[in-house]
Design a protein around this motif. Sequence first.
Motif, PDB file in Angstrom:
ATOM      1  N   UNK A  43       0.831  -1.206   0.000  1.00 13.04           N
ATOM      2  CA  UNK A  43       0.000   0.000   0.000  1.00 13.04           C
ATOM      3  C   UNK A  43       0.864   1.254   0.000  1.00 13.04           C
ATOM      4  N   UNK A  44       0.223   2.371  -0.336  1.00 16.67           N
ATOM      5  CA  UNK A  44       0.942   3.636  -0.386  1.00 16.67           C
ATOM      6  C   UNK A  44       1.497   4.050   0.966  1.00 16.67           C
ATOM      7  N   UNK A  45       2.690   4.647   0.932  1.00 21.50           N
ATOM      8  CA  UNK A  45       3.363   5.147   2.136  1.00 21.50           C
ATOM      9  C   UNK A  45       3.530   4.058   3.197  1.00 21.50           C
ATOM     10  N   UNK A  46       3.878   2.856   2.756  1.00 22.27           N
ATOM     11  CA  UNK A  46       4.100   1.769   3.696  1.00 22.27           C
ATOM     12  C   UNK A  46       5.251   0.911   3.193  1.00 22.27           C
ATOM     13  N   UNK A  47       5.553  -0.155   3.919  1.00 19.11           N
ATOM     14  CA  UNK A  47       6.683  -1.015   3.566  1.00 19.11           C
ATOM     15  C   UNK A  47       6.316  -2.473   3.809  1.00 19.11           C
ATOM     16  N   UNK A  48       7.137  -3.345   3.261  1.00 15.08           N
ATOM     17  CA  UNK A  48       6.941  -4.787   3.411  1.00 15.08           C
ATOM     18  C   UNK A  48       8.296  -5.425   3.661  1.00 15.08           C
ATOM     19  N   UNK A  49       8.337  -6.370   4.602  1.00 17.63           N
ATOM     20  CA  UNK A  49       9.596  -7.026   4.934  1.00 17.63           C
ATOM     21  C   UNK A  49       9.606  -8.458   4.403  1.00 17.63           C
ATOM     22  N   UNK A  50      10.594  -8.729   3.561  1.00 18.85           N
ATOM     23  CA  UNK A  50      10.822 -10.083   3.069  1.00 18.85           C
ATOM     24  C   UNK A  50      11.699 -10.847   4.056  1.00 18.85           C
TER      25      UNK A  50
END
Length: 238
Positions: free
Chosen positions: A155-162
Motif C-alpha cells: 500500500x501507499x506510504x508503507x513497507x513490506x519485509x521479506x
Amino acid sequence: MSTHAPRCSTGSPSESVLESTPHPDDVRPECPTCRGRGFMSNDNNSAIALIALTDKRLKPKRTKLYVGLSVAVCLVIFSILVFILLERTSQVHVEHVDAVHYELANVSDVAVTFDIAVVAKNYNYLSITFSNLLIDIEGRSWLGNCSVPGSISVAGKSSYMYHCRSRVHFPEATAYYILDACQPSAHFHQYTLIFSTSVAWQYLSFGSGTLSDMSWDCFSCRANTTHPDRGTQQSCVK
C-alpha cells in the motif's frame, strides 16, 4: 325653438362598409404571443412577464468571475491528481542478516545458514507491486543466492519485509578465512560478506523497473552460551 329631426342613413350598403373599415394608419399588428389580450396565462393560471431583450436584467452578471473560479478549481483538482499519481522512487535494502547456523567440520565442508530480512518501501500514495526478490551473496567470490518468487502489493506510504533463508557453502579458498575467524585464538572473530539485492516493481500501468541495493555485513564466529552454534552480526572493523 327649433328642433332637428333625427337623421337616417339612406346610403347604399357599400357606403356603410366603407365607413366601418379602419384607416390603414389605425391598423396595429396583433401580438402573436398574447393574441392582443395584453397578458399571457398557462395551465397554472400564473402570469408571465414579457421582458425586452434590451433589458439589463437579462445580461449575465459576474461572468468573468465565474469563469475564473471554474478554471482555478479545475487547475487545483488537476494539480492534486498529478501530485497523488506522480511516480516516486521506492527503496529496497537489507534490514538485517542473521547467521543462524555454522557447519565447520573441515575446510572442505564449511557452510553457514543465513536468515536475511529485506525491507521494500513504497513512497508513493498509491499501491505498488514488488516481485521476484533476489539476493546475491558474495565474499571473495560469488557464494550463492537467496530468492523469493512471486509478487506482493504494498500500500501507499508503507513497507513490506521479506524473509529469506539460505545455506551458503564456502569453497576452500574462502573456507580458510571462515575457519581462521572462528578460532578462539583469532584476533578478529568476524568475517565480511556482501549482499546484493534486486527486486522488480510495477506502479499502476505506466511505471515499472528494478530496484537494487548493496550492503556489507560482518559476522562474528565467537560462540555464546545461549546459542553456541550461532553467529552474531556486528559492525565491520575498519
